[in-house]
Design a protein around this motif. Structure first.
Motif, PDB file in Angstrom:
ATOM      1  N   GLN A   1      51.754 -56.801 -17.542  1.00 47.38           N
ATOM      2  CA  GLN A   1      50.456 -57.416 -17.259  1.00 47.38           C
ATOM      3  C   GLN A   1      49.398 -56.396 -16.875  1.00 47.38           C
TER       4      GLN A   1
ATOM      5  N   GLN B   1      43.584 -54.322 -19.794  1.00 49.64           N
ATOM      6  CA  GLN B   1      44.088 -54.294 -21.165  1.00 49.64           C
ATOM      7  C   GLN B   1      44.500 -52.885 -21.581  1.00 49.64           C
TER       8      GLN B   1
ATOM      9  N   THR C   1      50.731 -57.412 -28.026  1.00 46.01           N
ATOM     10  CA  THR C   1      50.000 -56.176 -27.747  1.00 46.01           C
ATOM     11  C   THR C   1      50.315 -55.097 -28.775  1.00 46.01           C
TER      12      THR C   1
ATOM     13  N   LEU D   1      54.085 -60.797 -24.554  1.00 43.41           N
ATOM     14  CA  LEU D   1      53.038 -59.798 -24.311  1.00 43.41           C
ATOM     15  C   LEU D   1      53.322 -58.508 -25.070  1.00 43.41           C
TER      16      LEU D   1
ATOM     17  N   LEU E   1      46.149 -63.903 -24.972  1.00 41.07           N
ATOM     18  CA  LEU E   1      46.849 -63.546 -23.736  1.00 41.07           C
ATOM     19  C   LEU E   1      46.758 -64.677 -22.723  1.00 41.07           C
TER      20      LEU E   1
END
Length: 792
Positions: A116, A129, A192, A188, A45
């Motif tokens: 984010q 997270q 993720t 992302l 990340l």
């Protein structure tokens, strides 16, 4: 293209690397590095963002809060229920469809803040997270990713932005704002969603599998997302879009390939499954696991070890017998070594050209403690014997059978590997044993029709190969151009591509501290690019080889044509220990640490100190990837092996052995093994410790006369013919399978089914129907028929 290929003297470059101050090897510990598909999730990340982008975190938050307060109450995002979350996500998705660019960018930044993890409402990195995963699955469920792909396509085709960037004398971070925001969100989301968690709900697991399938399918502009990203890479390298944020493009490309095709564990599972489909014996080992059980060569000696070793040297003249058990350990003193202390170290020969100013650490007695000093519990981890099961090629079996037939019977059968009539029973047993460890890629070539049946399944690898096939040479050249620009050994040139467009600020630094910070950021930026490109190339080579060996050979050949071999050697022609232990990171500025903690004041001392890690994970990962790529390009290819010799790779690779990591050392030893036969007797004599390391670390193969150069296939006049024959086979394969406009009738499919052929309607000409009786009399009834010949 680079200095070695231009004929410049490479010895001066070697001398520069050697004379640079290096860390004492005998004092360096083993590197506790575990090779994997990626680094930790938090590290992957943080590497997405450059430190120059730091101020944009607050800008994203501001854009989100303005949108949030306009349409929702004053509650926090973390206080809303699922229905309210979903409603606001849909509202933001609608905002992406507005015409005004400024409004679209503002909504995109609001979505990026959600992705984010809405960090302003979180008190820890773990909480950030958690909300990242929740928000990303929510956004994916409402269709955000598809909208982002459409916006990205629109930005890529924005000719006005491209023209403006081409005319600018200096490009900065501001020129790629729209692209960076979109690529950040997409990266992302991919990274993720790829992360599996046992606590994930069944709905999330189903969403992950659906997204994985869609990402690898031609659903975006009739091509997988990876093909579109490859197009961005070539457009950037052509100079038509110098403002593209190439680091982010490459990272998203890497993660997309990794997610859709699978990593090393998935590769192993595919290999096992395909061996079952071909009815081959199961794999005897998992290479990655075997390497993890190995240890690096020449561990540092403790004081007690040195004392005991000195005592052993004093007793050596009375020692007349060496136990065989002691020869099984890798870090063993050579029993055949002369007692003369002047011969304790390997000397450099003509090939090394005396370029190594310090002795090769693997070959120093001082760092080789005798194995009897290890406690019994430690020796259990290092089993005796060779670590690898043998492997053979179809060609090896052919040679073995031909020599056996000539010896016992006196006849030959060419490429026949099945007929064993007249041979002794032990030869029958040998052939059965050899066929149990035959290479899968050999079976692919010999069973082409069976493989075509597998292709009909249209896996993600096959879809990707079809997508990149028309422009694969351009893609490989573009990746290598960027890799060359990011290599620390490359010099700045006016005609080289600018890979720093997405890291340089609009206003250049004015203080020493700002300059130091930017210097760290630039070096880190280049390291991440090398990491992404090396991982992309390795993944594609491995997956294509499993899908079909000619797909692998096509990509490998174009990498060779684009000078990939000298480029990788140029990369390693540096102080490799300094590269692996580089401290180009500022941990307090890494995401998500920087958004949940109050940042301390940065000083020149803190920037110089770097982190406390023993090594840089990404740099060691990149080095191993590049060595593996080099191995794949040169394996069983004599012409490419000769390129290693011509570019004097032996001293460069020997210096890489100073890195005390077992996996990296293994792939270096493999590269030294394939060229040993060409380096001459003096080199082998002067590097016996390296030869011993190869014997004990690298896989042994049938009749592999690697150390003495008696291989008949290594004749220099066959090198060009070898590459030409391979290229002809590849072109025939691609034409037969993928060319829809093929004109060669030999490549057209043939219908061999009797029922379908006889059942086809054939329109006969009118004159033939009128004279049918005459035709029967002339062509059938009046012709004598030899029934014996027909039966034969």
């Amino acid at each position: 293209m680079w200095e070695m290929s231009r004929g410049l003297n490479p010895f001066r470059m070697h001398w520069i690397c050697v004379c640079a101050p290096t860390q004492g090897f005998s004092e360096s510990p083993d590197l506790e590095f575990e090779y994997a598909d990626t680094d930790k999730w938090s590290a992957e990340l943080s590497e997405l963002y450059s430190y120059t982008e730091g101020p944009e975190f607050l800008l994203n938050r501001k854009c989100f809060e303005e949108e949030f307060r306009t349409h929702v109450s004053d509650k926090k995002w973390t206080e809303l229920d699922v229905a309210q979350h979903r409603a606001h996500a849909m509202r933001l998705l609608d905002g992406l469809e507005v015409i005004t660019r400024e409004k679209r960018l503002k909504v995109s930044r609001a979505i990026l803040y959600m992705v984010q993890g809405t960090f302003a409402e979180c008190s820890s990195e773990a909480e950030v997270q958690h909300w990242m995963r929740y928000n990303i699955f929510l956004l994916l469920d409402v269709g955000t990713f598809t909208a982002l792909v459409e916006l990205l396509n629109m930005e890529v085709d924005n000719s006005a932005a491209c023209s403006s960037a081409v005319r600018k004398p200096a490009i900065s971070l501001a020129d790629s704002t729209d692209l960076r925001v979109l690529l950040n969100i997409m990266y992302l989301m991919v990274v993720t969603i790829q992360q599996e968690d046992p606590a994930d709900s069944a709905e999330w697991r189903a969403t992950r599998e659906t997204f994985k399938t869609e990402l690898g399918s031609p659903l975006y502009n009739n091509e997988p997302i990876s093909v579109m990203l490859f197009g961005m890479v070539t457009k950037f390298c052509s100079g038509h879009a110098p403002h593209f944020p190439m680091k982010k493009v490459l990272m998203l490309l890497w993660k997309s390939i990794l997610f859709t095709l699978g990593g090393f564990e998935q590769l192993q599972n595919i290999k096992v499954r395909k061996r079952e489909e071909l009815r081959l014996p199961p794999l005897p080992e998992d290479s990655i696991r075997v390497i993890r059980s190995m240890r690096a060569a020449s561990p540092p000696a403790s004081a007690s070890d040195l004392i005991e070793q000195q005592q052993k040297r004093a007793r050596r003249e009375h020692k007349s017998l060496i136990k065989q058990d002691n020869l099984d350990a890798f870090n063993e003193k050579d029993p055949y070594k002369s007692d003369d202390p002047r011969e304790d170290e390997d000397d450099n020969d003509d090939n090394d050209n005396s370029m190594e100013a310090e002795p090769f650490p693997m070959e120093r007695d001082e760092v080789m403690p005798p194995p009897i000093l290890h406690p019994p519990s430690e020796r259990v981890n290092f089993p005796k014997g060779l670590p690898w099961a043998p492997k053979v090629r179809e060609k090896d079996i052919e040679h073995f059978l031909e020599s056996s037939r000539s010896k016992f019977i006196g006849y030959t059968l060419g490429n026949d590997t099945d007929t064993v009539v007249g041979l002794p029973r032990p030869i029958h047993e040998s052939i059965r044993t050899l066929k149990q460890v035959i290479l899968y890629s050999t079976q692919q070539v010999s069973n082409i029709e069976t493989w075509i049946h597998f292709l009909d399944i249209m896996c993600s690898t096959e879809l990707l190969y079809q997508g990149i096939l028309p422009s694969l040479p351009q893609y490989m050249i573009a990746l290598l151009k960027i890799l060359l620009a990011a290599a620390p050994t490359s010099k700045a040139k006016t005609d080289s591509i600018n890979i720093l467009a997405d890291v340089l600020p609009e206003e250049m630094p004015t203080t020493v501290l700002q300059s130091m910070k930017l210097g760290v950021d630039v070096n880190r930026h280049k390291e991440i690019i090398v990491k992404a490109i090396s991982a992309i190339l390795l993944l594609l080579l491995k997956h294509f080889k499993l899908n079909h060996v000619y797909q692998f050979e096509y990509m490998a050949q174009h990498l060779v044509f684009a000078n990939c071999i000298p480029l990788i050697l140029k990369f390693f022609n540096q102080n490799i220990i300094s590269y692996i232990t580089a401290k180009n990171s500022i941990s307090v500025l890494d995401f998500p640490y920087c958004v949940v903690h109050e940042l301390p004041e940065l000083t020149a001392e803190s920037l110089e100190a770097g982190d406390n890690n023993q090594f840089c994970w990404r740099n060691l990962f990149s080095c191993i990837n590049l060595l593996r790529i080099l191995n794949k390009l040169t394996k069983w290819k004599h012409s490419r092996t000769m390129m290693l010799v011509v570019f004097k790779s032996a001293p460069i690779l020997k210096r890489a052995l100073k890195v005390k990591q077992a996996m990296m050392q293994l792939y270096v030893l493999k590269l030294l093994k394939v060229q040993t036969k060409y380096l001459g007797r003096q080199w082998r004599k002067s590097n016996m410790k390296t030869m011993s390391a190869i014997y004990q670390k690298v896989r042994h193969r049938l009749n592999d006369d690697w150390a003495y150069g008696n291989d008949l296939d290594a004749r220099p006049w066959d090198f060009q013919a070898e590459e030409c024959a391979l290229r002809a086979n590849i072109e025939r394969f691609n034409s037969r399978r993928y060319d829809n406009n093929q004109r060669n009738p030999d490549f057209l499919p043939v219908d061999n089914c009797l029922q379908s052929v006889l059942g086809q309607r054939v329109d006969l000409p009118e004159d033939f129907q009128m004279n049918y009786d005459l035709w029967l009399e002339r062509e059938v009834f009046s012709k004598p028929i030899s029934w014996e010949e027909l039966l034969q």
